[in-house]
Design a protein around this motif. Structure first.
Motif, PDB file in Angstrom:
ATOM      1  N   GLN A 388     -35.297  25.336 -18.528  1.00  0.00           N
ATOM      2  CA  GLN A 388     -36.412  26.276 -18.517  1.00  0.00           C
ATOM      3  C   GLN A 388     -36.143  27.370 -17.491  1.00  0.00           C
ATOM      4  OE1 GLN A 388     -39.551  23.319 -17.740  1.00  0.00           O
ATOM      5  NE2 GLN A 388     -40.431  23.827 -19.731  1.00  0.00           N
ATOM      6  N   GLU A 389     -36.463  28.610 -17.881  1.00  0.00           N
ATOM      7  CA  GLU A 389     -36.270  29.750 -16.978  1.00  0.00           C
ATOM      8  C   GLU A 389     -37.456  30.699 -17.090  1.00  0.00           C
ATOM      9  OE1 GLU A 389     -32.591  31.656 -17.861  1.00  0.00           O
ATOM     10  OE2 GLU A 389     -31.347  30.056 -16.997  1.00  0.00           O
ATOM     11  N   ASN A 390     -37.824  31.247 -15.959  1.00  0.00           N
ATOM     12  CA  ASN A 390     -38.831  32.312 -15.891  1.00  0.00           C
ATOM     13  C   ASN A 390     -38.262  33.411 -14.998  1.00  0.00           C
ATOM     14  OD1 ASN A 390     -42.030  32.781 -14.257  1.00  0.00           O
ATOM     15  ND2 ASN A 390     -41.275  33.794 -16.083  1.00  0.00           N
ATOM     16  N   GLU A 391     -38.115  34.610 -15.556  1.00  0.00           N
ATOM     17  CA  GLU A 391     -37.459  35.694 -14.829  1.00  0.00           C
ATOM     18  C   GLU A 391     -38.347  36.936 -14.821  1.00  0.00           C
ATOM     19  OE1 GLU A 391     -33.059  37.879 -14.594  1.00  0.00           O
ATOM     20  OE2 GLU A 391     -33.570  36.536 -16.266  1.00  0.00           O
ATOM     21  N   MET A 422     -40.611  40.648 -17.952  1.00  0.00           N
ATOM     22  CA  MET A 422     -40.753  39.213 -17.702  1.00  0.00           C
ATOM     23  C   MET A 422     -40.265  38.449 -18.916  1.00  0.00           C
ATOM     24  SD  MET A 422     -44.425  38.868 -15.749  1.00  0.00           S
ATOM     25  CE  MET A 422     -44.731  39.783 -14.213  1.00  0.00           C
ATOM     26  N   SER A 423     -39.457  37.424 -18.668  1.00  0.00           N
ATOM     27  CA  SER A 423     -38.907  36.633 -19.767  1.00  0.00           C
ATOM     28  C   SER A 423     -39.084  35.149 -19.489  1.00  0.00           C
ATOM     29  CB  SER A 423     -37.423  36.946 -19.971  1.00  0.00           C
ATOM     30  OG  SER A 423     -36.664  36.574 -18.829  1.00  0.00           O
ATOM     31  N   ASN A 424     -39.194  34.370 -20.573  1.00  0.00           N
ATOM     32  CA  ASN A 424     -39.314  32.924 -20.489  1.00  0.00           C
ATOM     33  C   ASN A 424     -38.387  32.278 -21.502  1.00  0.00           C
ATOM     34  OD1 ASN A 424     -41.675  31.877 -18.642  1.00  0.00           O
ATOM     35  ND2 ASN A 424     -42.382  33.808 -19.545  1.00  0.00           N
ATOM     36  N   LYS A 438     -39.526  37.806 -24.220  1.00  0.00           N
ATOM     37  CA  LYS A 438     -39.434  38.822 -23.176  1.00  0.00           C
ATOM     38  C   LYS A 438     -40.395  39.960 -23.483  1.00  0.00           C
ATOM     39  CE  LYS A 438     -36.265  41.838 -20.617  1.00  0.00           C
ATOM     40  NZ  LYS A 438     -34.856  42.279 -20.411  1.00  0.00           N
ATOM     41  N   GLN A 505     -49.997  34.457 -14.273  1.00  0.00           N
ATOM     42  CA  GLN A 505     -49.239  33.208 -14.368  1.00  0.00           C
ATOM     43  C   GLN A 505     -49.992  32.232 -15.259  1.00  0.00           C
ATOM     44  OE1 GLN A 505     -48.692  32.378 -10.052  1.00  0.00           O
ATOM     45  NE2 GLN A 505     -46.524  32.230 -10.530  1.00  0.00           N
ATOM     46  N   ARG A 520     -45.726  29.967 -14.748  1.00  0.00           N
ATOM     47  CA  ARG A 520     -44.700  30.939 -15.125  1.00  0.00           C
ATOM     48  C   ARG A 520     -45.351  32.313 -15.285  1.00  0.00           C
ATOM     49  NH1 ARG A 520     -41.922  28.901 -20.227  1.00  0.00           N
ATOM     50  NH2 ARG A 520     -42.442  26.815 -19.527  1.00  0.00           N
ATOM     51  N   TRP A 521     -44.628  33.353 -14.849  1.00  0.00           N
ATOM     52  CA  TRP A 521     -45.137  34.711 -14.942  1.00  0.00           C
ATOM     53  C   TRP A 521     -45.003  35.217 -16.376  1.00  0.00           C
ATOM     54  CZ3 TRP A 521     -47.911  37.205 -11.409  1.00  0.00           C
ATOM     55  CH2 TRP A 521     -47.821  36.793 -10.069  1.00  0.00           C
ATOM     56  N   VAL A 522     -46.073  35.875 -16.860  1.00  0.00           N
ATOM     57  CA  VAL A 522     -46.057  36.508 -18.182  1.00  0.00           C
ATOM     58  C   VAL A 522     -46.741  37.865 -18.067  1.00  0.00           C
ATOM     59  CG1 VAL A 522     -46.029  34.344 -19.472  1.00  0.00           C
ATOM     60  CG2 VAL A 522     -48.222  35.408 -18.882  1.00  0.00           C
TER      61      VAL A 522
END
Length: 747
Positions: A388-391, A422-424, A438, A505, A520-522
């Motif tokens: 899992q990644e949140n960027e 922002m991407s997940n 994204k 978030q 997670r940021w969106v």
């Protein structure tokens, strides 16, 4: 009688500390601007001199102007120069030592914290920026962490956190237990709960603005120290007459050896996470060899190109890393795989200031803030891997024009462009599944703001207009901050604002990112994730006479456009996806008294904080997850020569929780959402520091803190799960008795 200079002490101390002594000694009151006393030191005038002689001594040593208005009032000013006017120039301090030394209340409603002048607080032995903010009236943390700072009933993602003008998407080390910002590198911190300057967008609940010094040091200064969690050092030195460098670095010692403080923090942070629950959830899985560490590094380069031109470059990196092994026996053979979590924020800014003349300045800055949260989780039994990644990538340009129209009027105009992406990512190998989302938003904002300040009157009014081409929508946001002194000892204050934010978030599942960093940021997408906007107004009254301070502020705040997934529901609404809002009405009260070497204060906050979701609870309002209806804080500080002691008590009513009615075939039947309360929260803390003079240029300070000295077990959260048709109840406990020790040296 000996000449005055022969009697003056040679030891230099911060001028703000001397002002405090003179106010008590001569029963007078000093008024000054925030930047006037910053980083200025002097010798303490001897006690046998008159007030006039004391002011003469300070004038000779500091070069400041001490203007006597009447028998009780003195104004401190900088001499008139052609140097750059400060944007905060008119923000007069109206209450010194709002809670303790180093915390002041400004006429525009902001609270100014100066870490260098900071006094002791219970449970703290170092000036942790975010922990200090938690002590302010109207600000709480429902789970004790600084990564979940609740300003007037809002969630942490509703706070705008700026480090030297750069937006931060990560604010904590140790996954929220301590601040990620080295206080010894920070010159000042401004906290705004309402009436925000039009210069700033985002942050519908509050703004935390950390600033580094923008002056070139004329000598080498620095320090180093350690406590039972980390060690750090900082250095500020000139590279030439026109160029200076500031460097600070901090690293945990947790991966070298464990301390009692680390063990307590570890147990608190990793409750009910994949790190500690594997053996319970999977009978054949063992978690071992946990390795955790964190660090941060910041630098700032200042170059005075000419007397009218200045270039500044700032850089900050924050990093947290956790790795551990998951072991199991598969077909009689042992297998081990490494899981882990990393959280990182890297930021930088380049700024150019130009002084055109004594009343007109401009500045332009470009910045970037990059955030990455990455988790890798192995299920050894099922041979499954989850990634899992949140960027976040936030870049922008900001231009400001500052015009000092008169000694009492300032006009600021500006423009800001921002591009935020922002991407997940979620990637599972068994079954094969991959999801990548994204979003990118570009915004253009213009702002204009007037400020008027003259003796007893301060008024600031501004307008900020932000346009999003993606949504073809514009937000027009007026801001107001006004205060008026009357009847000699009273000041009334009116604050109001409209604000919005396009990022938030959310929590998809409670076990996301190993169950440690669930949020997670969106970005807003104009459908499932709307833009959040708020309206707030407050009215305050302050009374200050001699050693007494009484302050009360009532407020109403309405926030619309929040996602149910951003609120952390763990009841019947846990898997719903809808939008709504909340309204909070509250009152913050503060009483502060100083006598002799003692300072005591008590704060009390009361509020009503309720959700409204049309599709939840049949459209009826119900209590907010972070609603703390009553909160009381009582603190007493004692100082004697170089010894400082502090004891404090924190109490608040229990947080809302949802009970269950009964169990039917393993089904959880919830009662009214947030219809019950957890037990009341109570905590007592103690701190002590002692200063040592090793040499005329080398000082030291030793500190000891005892957090939750009574070891009271506070329940912060309660929720229920269905485990193989059996209802399991989990209670999240607060940090238990936690000692800490620190040793520092400075020069």
């Amino acid at each position: 009688m000996q000449p005055l200079k022969a009697q003056i002490q040679t030891e230099l101390v911060p001028l703000i500390s001397i002002i405090e002594q003179l106010e008590t000694r001569y029963n007078v009151s000093f008024s000054f601007l925030n930047t006037t006393l910053l980083n200025i030191e002097s010798s303490v005038p001897p006690e046998n001199v008159t007030l006039k002689e004391a002011l003469t001594i300070l004038k000779e040593q500091t070069g400041l102007i001490f203007k006597v208005i009447d028998r009780k009032s003195i104004v401190i000013q900088k001499p008139v120069t052609v140097l750059m006017p400060q944007i905060e120039q008119l923000h007069t301090v109206i209450i010194q030592h709002y809670l303790t030394k180093g915390i002041n209340l400004n006429a525009d409603g902001t609270i100014k914290i100066t870490p260098k002048d900071f006094d002791i607080l219970p449970g703290l032995i170092e000036p942790d920026v975010m922990q200090t903010i938690k002590a302010l009236p109207g600000i709480t943390s429902t789970d004790e962490t600084i990564a979940n700072l609740n300003i007037r009933g809002g969630t942490n993602d509703q706070n705008l956190i700026l480090w030297d003008g750069i937006k931060m998407y990560q604010s904590g080390h140790f996954f929220g237990m301590i601040s990620a910002f080295d206080p010894y590198a920070i010159a000042s911190v401004s906290v705004t709960k309402n009436g925000t300057s039009a210069r700033f967008g985002d942050g519908v609940s509050g703004t935390v603005q950390m600033e580094l010094s923008d002056a070139v040091n004329n000598k080498n200064t620095g320090g180093a120290g350690f406590n039972l969690l980390h060690g750090n050092g900082y250095l500020k030195f000139p590279l030439s007459e026109k160029m200076g460098l500031q460097i600070s670095a901090r690293r945990s010692i947790t991966d070298v050896f464990n301390t009692v403080t680390y063990n307590q923090y570890f147990d608190r942070v990793f409750q009910d996470t994949d790190v500690t629950n594997n053996s319970a959830n999977y009978n054949r899985t063992i978690t071992k060899n946990e390795e955790f560490y964190f660090y941060d590094v910041s630098t700032k380069l200042i170059y005075d190109v000419t007397k009218k031109d200045k270039i500044q470059g700032s850089f900050l990196t924050i990093d947290n890393r956790l790795n551990y092994l998951e072991e199991a026996t598969i077909s009689d053979f042992p297998e081990a795989l490494e899981s882990g979590l990393s959280q990182k924020n890297v930021s930088g800014k380049l700024k150019y200031n130009r002084v055109w003349n004594s009343i007109f300045t401009t500045s332009i800055s470009g910045y970037v803030s990059s955030y990455m949260l990455r988790a890798k989780n192995f299920d050894v039994i099922n041979n499954q891997q989850i990634l899992q990644e949140n960027e976040v990538l936030d870049t922008g340009i900001k231009i400001e024009i500052n015009n000092i129209i008169s000694p009492t009027i300032q006009w600021i105009n500006g423009y800001q462009f921002a591009e935020v992406g922002m991407s997940n990512l979620e990637d599972v190998n068994r079954p094969d599944f991959k999801r990548y989302i994204k979003e990118v938003i570009r915004s253009h904002a213009g702002f204009s703001e007037f400020e008027y300040a003259k003796r007893n009157t301060n008024i600031r009014g501004g307008l900020r207009v932000t346009h999003y081409r993606k949504f073809e929508e514009a937000f027009i946001e007026p801001r107001i901050s006004a205060s008026q002194k009357f009847a000699k000892n009273f000041r009334i204050e009116l604050l109001g604002e409209l604000k919005h934010q396009a990022s938030t978030q959310i929590i998809d599942r409670q076990n996301d990112f190993l169950g440690i960093e669930k949020r997670r940021w969106v970005l807003a997408n104009d459908s499932t994730v709307p833009i959040v906007y708020s309206r707030q107004v407050s009215l305050g009254l302050h009374y200050k006479k001699n050693t007494w301070l009484l302050s009360a502020e009532g407020y109403v705040k309405d926030v619309e456009g929040i996602s149910s997934r951003s609120q952390g529901f763990q009841n019947q609404f846990q898997f719903t996806n809808t939008t709504g809002g909340y309204t909070i009405n509250g009152l913050d009260f503060l009483a502060h008294k100083k006598w002799g070497n003692f300072k005591s204060w008590m704060s009390y906050s009361v509020n009503r904080n309720e959700y409204r979701f049309e599709s939840l609870n049949n459209g009826f309002k119900f209590p907010n997850n972070v609603a703390i209806q009553h909160a009381v804080n009582f603190t007493t500080n004692y100082t004697y020569n170089k010894l400082a002691l502090a004891i404090g008590f924190n109490w608040h009513s229990g947080l809302p929780t949802t009970a269950i009615a009964n169990e039917e075939n393993g089904t959880i039947n919830y009662t009214t959402p947030n219809g019950d309360l957890l037990d009341n929260y109570f905590r007592a803390d103690i701190s002590a520091t002692y200063k040592l003079t090793i040499s005329p240029k080398l000082n030291s300070i030793i500190g000891l803190s005892l957090w939750n000295v009574l070891n009271h077990n506070n329940i912060l959260n309660r929720y229920y799960t269905n485990d193989n048709d059996k209802i399991q109840v989990f209670e999240e406990s607060s940090l238990g008795f936690t000692p800490n020790l620190s040793v520092r040296v400075s020069f």
